[in-house]
Scaffold this active site. Sequence first.
Site, PDB file in Angstrom:
ATOM      1  N   SER A 107      18.551  51.977  -6.466  1.00 14.86           N
ATOM      2  CA  SER A 107      18.188  53.229  -7.618  1.00 14.86           C
ATOM      3  C   SER A 107      19.004  53.835  -7.166  1.00 14.86           C
ATOM      4  O   SER A 107      20.282  54.047  -6.588  1.00 14.86           O
ATOM      5  CB  SER A 107      16.968  54.155  -6.837  1.00 14.86           C
ATOM      6  OG  SER A 107      16.870  55.157  -7.406  1.00 14.86           O
ATOM      7  N   GLU A 116      19.251  56.553  -7.487  1.00 15.66           N
ATOM      8  CA  GLU A 116      18.966  57.578  -6.332  1.00 15.66           C
ATOM      9  C   GLU A 116      20.147  57.777  -5.261  1.00 15.66           C
ATOM     10  O   GLU A 116      20.235  58.547  -4.728  1.00 15.66           O
ATOM     11  CB  GLU A 116      17.437  58.174  -6.212  1.00 15.66           C
ATOM     12  CG  GLU A 116      16.440  58.915  -6.523  1.00 15.66           C
ATOM     13  CD  GLU A 116      16.899  60.154  -7.008  1.00 15.66           C
ATOM     14  OE1 GLU A 116      17.124  60.701  -5.412  1.00 15.66           O
ATOM     15  OE2 GLU A 116      17.234  61.316  -7.634  1.00 15.66           O
ATOM     16  N   TYR A 162      13.405  59.244  -0.270  1.00 16.13           N
ATOM     17  CA  TYR A 162      13.446  58.429  -1.392  1.00 16.13           C
ATOM     18  C   TYR A 162      14.143  57.545  -1.542  1.00 16.13           C
ATOM     19  O   TYR A 162      14.154  56.499  -1.004  1.00 16.13           O
ATOM     20  CB  TYR A 162      12.280  59.241  -2.230  1.00 16.13           C
ATOM     21  CG  TYR A 162      12.955  57.066  -3.845  1.00 16.13           C
ATOM     22  CD1 TYR A 162      11.834  56.970  -3.386  1.00 16.13           C
ATOM     23  CD2 TYR A 162      13.585  57.861  -4.342  1.00 16.13           C
ATOM     24  CE1 TYR A 162      11.982  55.868  -4.694  1.00 16.13           C
ATOM     25  CE2 TYR A 162      13.922  56.578  -5.626  1.00 16.13           C
ATOM     26  CZ  TYR A 162      13.353  55.835  -5.650  1.00 16.13           C
ATOM     27  OH  TYR A 162      13.140  54.770  -6.794  1.00 16.13           O
ATOM     28  N   ARG A 207       7.674  62.006 -19.508  1.00 16.89           N
ATOM     29  CA  ARG A 207       6.818  61.772 -20.195  1.00 16.89           C
ATOM     30  C   ARG A 207       6.231  62.980 -19.968  1.00 16.89           C
ATOM     31  O   ARG A 207       5.135  63.605 -20.805  1.00 16.89           O
ATOM     32  CB  ARG A 207       6.109  60.808 -19.192  1.00 16.89           C
ATOM     33  CG  ARG A 207       4.763  60.554 -19.470  1.00 16.89           C
ATOM     34  CD  ARG A 207       4.628  59.737 -20.786  1.00 16.89           C
ATOM     35  NE  ARG A 207       3.777  59.161 -21.468  1.00 16.89           N
ATOM     36  CZ  ARG A 207       2.045  59.060 -21.171  1.00 16.89           C
ATOM     37  NH1 ARG A 207       2.384  58.405 -19.810  1.00 16.89           N
ATOM     38  NH2 ARG A 207       1.076  58.781 -22.047  1.00 16.89           N
ATOM     39  N   ALA A 239      16.296  69.397  -2.167  1.00 14.34           N
ATOM     40  CA  ALA A 239      17.246  68.663  -2.593  1.00 14.34           C
ATOM     41  C   ALA A 239      17.967  68.138  -3.992  1.00 14.34           C
ATOM     42  O   ALA A 239      17.434  67.255  -4.297  1.00 14.34           O
ATOM     43  CB  ALA A 239      18.741  67.713  -1.308  1.00 14.34           C
TER      44      ALA A 239
HETATM   45  P1  NAP Z   1       5.636  53.183 -10.326  1.00 15.27           P
HETATM   46  O1  NAP Z   1       5.418  53.431 -11.875  1.00 15.27           O
HETATM   47  O2  NAP Z   1       5.899  54.464  -9.908  1.00 15.27           O
HETATM   48  O3  NAP Z   1       4.560  52.030  -9.447  1.00 15.27           O
HETATM   49  C1  NAP Z   1       5.115  51.654  -8.255  1.00 15.27           C
HETATM   50  C2  NAP Z   1       4.409  50.432  -8.373  1.00 15.27           C
HETATM   51  O4  NAP Z   1       4.645  50.469  -6.628  1.00 15.27           O
HETATM   52  C3  NAP Z   1       2.927  50.331  -8.548  1.00 15.27           C
HETATM   53  O5  NAP Z   1       2.352  49.273  -8.722  1.00 15.27           O
HETATM   54  C4  NAP Z   1       2.004  50.811  -7.040  1.00 15.27           C
HETATM   55  O6  NAP Z   1       0.756  50.209  -7.667  1.00 15.27           O
HETATM   56  C5  NAP Z   1       2.648  49.840  -5.797  1.00 15.27           C
HETATM   57  N1  NAP Z   1       2.187  50.383  -4.815  1.00 15.27           N
HETATM   58  C6  NAP Z   1       2.711  51.615  -4.425  1.00 15.27           C
HETATM   59  N2  NAP Z   1       2.496  51.488  -2.500  1.00 15.27           N
HETATM   60  C7  NAP Z   1       2.329  49.819  -3.006  1.00 15.27           C
HETATM   61  C8  NAP Z   1       1.911  49.473  -1.141  1.00 15.27           C
HETATM   62  N3  NAP Z   1       1.834  49.747  -0.171  1.00 15.27           N
HETATM   63  N4  NAP Z   1       1.840  48.131  -1.519  1.00 15.27           N
HETATM   64  C9  NAP Z   1       2.087  47.394  -2.758  1.00 15.27           C
HETATM   65  N5  NAP Z   1       2.533  47.649  -3.926  1.00 15.27           N
HETATM   66  C10 NAP Z   1       1.908  49.215  -3.901  1.00 15.27           C
HETATM   67  O7  NAP Z   1       7.136  52.576 -10.516  1.00 15.27           O
HETATM   68  P2  NAP Z   1       8.324  52.153 -11.571  1.00 15.27           P
HETATM   69  O8  NAP Z   1       8.768  53.183 -12.591  1.00 15.27           O
HETATM   70  O9  NAP Z   1       7.913  51.316 -12.219  1.00 15.27           O
HETATM   71  O10 NAP Z   1       9.323  51.613 -11.183  1.00 15.27           O
HETATM   72  C11 NAP Z   1       9.331  50.035 -10.447  1.00 15.27           C
HETATM   73  C12 NAP Z   1      10.479  50.041  -9.038  1.00 15.27           C
HETATM   74  O11 NAP Z   1      11.486  50.465  -9.492  1.00 15.27           O
HETATM   75  C13 NAP Z   1      10.215  51.114  -7.870  1.00 15.27           C
HETATM   76  O12 NAP Z   1      10.518  50.099  -6.697  1.00 15.27           O
HETATM   77  C14 NAP Z   1      10.568  52.511  -8.056  1.00 15.27           C
HETATM   78  O13 NAP Z   1      11.447  52.703  -7.509  1.00 15.27           O
HETATM   79  C15 NAP Z   1      11.924  51.743  -9.040  1.00 15.27           C
HETATM   80  N6  NAP Z   1      13.458  51.836  -9.403  1.00 15.27           N
HETATM   81  C16 NAP Z   1      12.710  52.542 -10.615  1.00 15.27           C
HETATM   82  C17 NAP Z   1      13.334  53.715 -10.999  1.00 15.27           C
HETATM   83  C18 NAP Z   1      12.891  54.362 -12.820  1.00 15.27           C
HETATM   84  O14 NAP Z   1      13.288  54.985 -13.372  1.00 15.27           O
HETATM   85  N7  NAP Z   1      11.341  53.933 -13.269  1.00 15.27           N
HETATM   86  C19 NAP Z   1      14.405  53.532 -11.746  1.00 15.27           C
HETATM   87  C20 NAP Z   1      15.535  52.991 -10.051  1.00 15.27           C
HETATM   88  C21 NAP Z   1      14.862  52.278  -9.426  1.00 15.27           C
HETATM   89  P3  NAP Z   1      -0.494  51.337  -7.008  1.00 15.27           P
HETATM   90  O15 NAP Z   1      -0.793  50.880  -8.260  1.00 15.27           O
HETATM   91  O16 NAP Z   1      -1.529  50.369  -6.230  1.00 15.27           O
HETATM   92  O17 NAP Z   1      -0.134  52.543  -6.556  1.00 15.27           O
HETATM   93  O1  G4F Z   2      12.234  62.754 -13.974  1.00 15.99           O
HETATM   94  P1  G4F Z   2      12.280  62.602 -12.518  1.00 15.99           P
HETATM   95  O2  G4F Z   2      11.135  63.311 -11.523  1.00 15.99           O
HETATM   96  O3  G4F Z   2      12.840  61.725 -11.742  1.00 15.99           O
HETATM   97  P2  G4F Z   2      14.165  61.428 -10.364  1.00 15.99           P
HETATM   98  O4  G4F Z   2      13.853  62.265  -9.626  1.00 15.99           O
HETATM   99  O5  G4F Z   2      15.382  61.294 -11.302  1.00 15.99           O
HETATM  100  O6  G4F Z   2      13.559  60.000 -10.105  1.00 15.99           O
HETATM  101  C1  G4F Z   2      13.350  58.700 -11.032  1.00 15.99           C
HETATM  102  O7  G4F Z   2      14.140  57.867 -10.875  1.00 15.99           O
HETATM  103  C2  G4F Z   2      15.055  57.391  -9.589  1.00 15.99           C
HETATM  104  C3  G4F Z   2      16.275  56.747 -10.474  1.00 15.99           C
HETATM  105  O8  G4F Z   2      17.872  57.381 -10.473  1.00 15.99           O
HETATM  106  C4  G4F Z   2      14.385  56.824  -9.401  1.00 15.99           C
HETATM  107  F1  G4F Z   2      14.999  56.031  -8.814  1.00 15.99           F
HETATM  108  C5  G4F Z   2      13.083  57.363  -9.180  1.00 15.99           C
HETATM  109  O9  G4F Z   2      11.806  55.956  -8.871  1.00 15.99           O
HETATM  110  C6  G4F Z   2      12.066  57.427 -10.418  1.00 15.99           C
HETATM  111  O10 G4F Z   2      12.092  57.485 -10.991  1.00 15.99           O
HETATM  112  O11 G4F Z   2      13.111  64.086 -12.218  1.00 15.99           O
HETATM  113  C7  G4F Z   2      14.540  63.981 -13.020  1.00 15.99           C
HETATM  114  C8  G4F Z   2      15.061  65.094 -13.162  1.00 15.99           C
HETATM  115  C9  G4F Z   2      15.272  65.965 -11.624  1.00 15.99           C
HETATM  116  O12 G4F Z   2      16.689  66.316 -11.663  1.00 15.99           O
HETATM  117  C10 G4F Z   2      14.491  67.024 -11.478  1.00 15.99           C
HETATM  118  O13 G4F Z   2      14.376  67.730 -10.674  1.00 15.99           O
HETATM  119  O14 G4F Z   2      14.399  66.623 -13.776  1.00 15.99           O
HETATM  120  C11 G4F Z   2      14.092  67.760 -13.064  1.00 15.99           C
HETATM  121  N1  G4F Z   2      13.282  68.434 -13.553  1.00 15.99           N
HETATM  122  C12 G4F Z   2      13.177  69.721 -14.023  1.00 15.99           C
HETATM  123  N2  G4F Z   2      12.081  69.850 -13.803  1.00 15.99           N
HETATM  124  C13 G4F Z   2      12.226  67.697 -13.426  1.00 15.99           C
HETATM  125  C14 G4F Z   2      10.839  68.448 -13.955  1.00 15.99           C
HETATM  126  N3  G4F Z   2      11.304  66.834 -13.080  1.00 15.99           N
HETATM  127  C15 G4F Z   2       9.993  66.402 -13.055  1.00 15.99           C
HETATM  128  N4  G4F Z   2       8.926  65.496 -12.658  1.00 15.99           N
HETATM  129  N5  G4F Z   2       9.135  67.083 -13.179  1.00 15.99           N
HETATM  130  C16 G4F Z   2       9.444  68.379 -13.722  1.00 15.99           C
HETATM  131  O15 G4F Z   2       8.993  69.697 -13.653  1.00 15.99           O
END
Ligand code: NAP
Ligand code: G4F
Length: 341
Positions: free
Chosen positions: A134, A136, A158, A200, A289
């Site tokens: 990520s 992050e 995370y 979302r 942070a």
């Molecule tokens: P998500 O919608 O939150 O999905 C997370 C998945 O992890 C769910 O299917 C959840 O299954 C599963 N999980 C949680 N705990 C588990 C466990 N103990 N054993 C097996 N599975 C488990 O996340 P996403 O947005 O699809 O992201 C997919 C991956 O990419 C994650 O690793 C996330 O950290 C990484 N990532 C996402 C983004 C982004 O912007 N979306 C960016 C960079 C990296 P349950 O239904 O069982 O809870």
């Molecule tokens: O949508 P966020 O919660 O995503 P964040 O923290 O960037 O993390 C997502 O992207 C990562 C990749 O860079 C993934 F690894 C991670 O698993 C996840 O998918 O927040 C985005 C930004 C943050 O700076 C947060 O402080 O939006 C700001 N924000 C402002 N108001 C908010 C809100 N975030 C959330 N969730 N809710 C708010 O009300």
Amino acid sequence: MARRALITGITGQDGSYLAEHLLSEGYEVWGLVRGQANPRVSRVRRLLQDVQLVRGDLLDQGSLISAVEKVQPDEVYNLGAISFVPMSWEQAELTAEVTGMGVLRMLEAIRVCSGITAARGAGSGQIRFYQASSSEMFGQVRETPQNERTPFHPRSPYGVAKTYGHFLTQNYRESYGMFAVSGILFNHESPRRGAEFVTRKVSLGVARIKLGLATELRLGNLEARRDWGFAGDYARAMRLMLQAAEPEDYVIGTGRTQSVRELVEAAFGAAGLDWERYVVCDQSLHRPAEVDLLCADPKKARTQLGWEPTVSFEELVAMMVESDLTLLAGGGDPHQDSSWP
Ligand code: NAP
Ligand code: G4F
């Protein structure tokens, strides 16, 4: 014969897009699902009828070994994680176990099932492994834009857990010669994004206000900047990384960065609303942070994988607002599995 893929995190946003993509490429797709009666499994069953399911949990080493033994995959995509950053402060230990140690358990399952040792190495015909790293990990960024050589400075439990998984993946590649790669993915979104993430939350908030179901939207830090792309595009990149000749890590993002304020403006604008009348800044939603600025340099993916994003930020925001307007106007509940388009 069809290639066989095992996906952890199949019930999540990325798992669904990756499964659809791999099925369209002719793969046999298996999804790892946890829990006795995981309610989110019905999503997979409804949307992805051709995906086969195997039980397992990233917290349970034996279950991962059994899953790999049963599926005999050619490719493993480790998407499972606790992925919501604020939750990682509330449940830091669980985040370390699932998001960090889960990577070790998955790599060990592959290593043990393949009979790989440091002396023997992985050899040809091995299982290829993709780790969902990520942006992050860049956290308090040392340079902009961020590329594969930018140092990490994670800002949340995370981010720290992902950094462990990232270096471990690299270490298994170097120690055992495994085809193990990390995609360093920047934020990617879609109408299937969890309602807790900001894009979302905003698209649902806009839809509720437009339909007269709410009068305000409470948000945290409006100044944070992210590089937002469409999840379907990022699923393609994951597969491409595992088809490369050599195992290498890649940054995946659009190369553009927008603030949360700009996101809000675009989303309310897409519904013909003035955001300043509805958005309330709530200090309690700020993070201990913050990651202030993320912006990808995806040049390596473009030149070596031929990967390009196809959906712009403006198109993504419009797609999400439109989808949530349709969902809520039809009486749908975003927390129900049937809500996934
Ligand atoms: P998500 O919608 O939150 O999905 C997370 C998945 O992890 C769910 O299917 C959840 O299954 C599963 N999980 C949680 N705990 C588990 C466990 N103990 N054993 C097996 N599975 C488990 O996340 P996403 O947005 O699809 O992201 C997919 C991956 O990419 C994650 O690793 C996330 O950290 C990484 N990532 C996402 C983004 C982004 O912007 N979306 C960016 C960079 C990296 P349950 O239904 O069982 O809870
Ligand atoms: O949508 P966020 O919660 O995503 P964040 O923290 O960037 O993390 C997502 O992207 C990562 C990749 O860079 C993934 F690894 C991670 O698993 C996840 O998918 O927040 C985005 C930004 C943050 O700076 C947060 O402080 O939006 C700001 N924000 C402002 N108001 C908010 C809100 N975030 C959330 N969730 N809710 C708010 O009300």
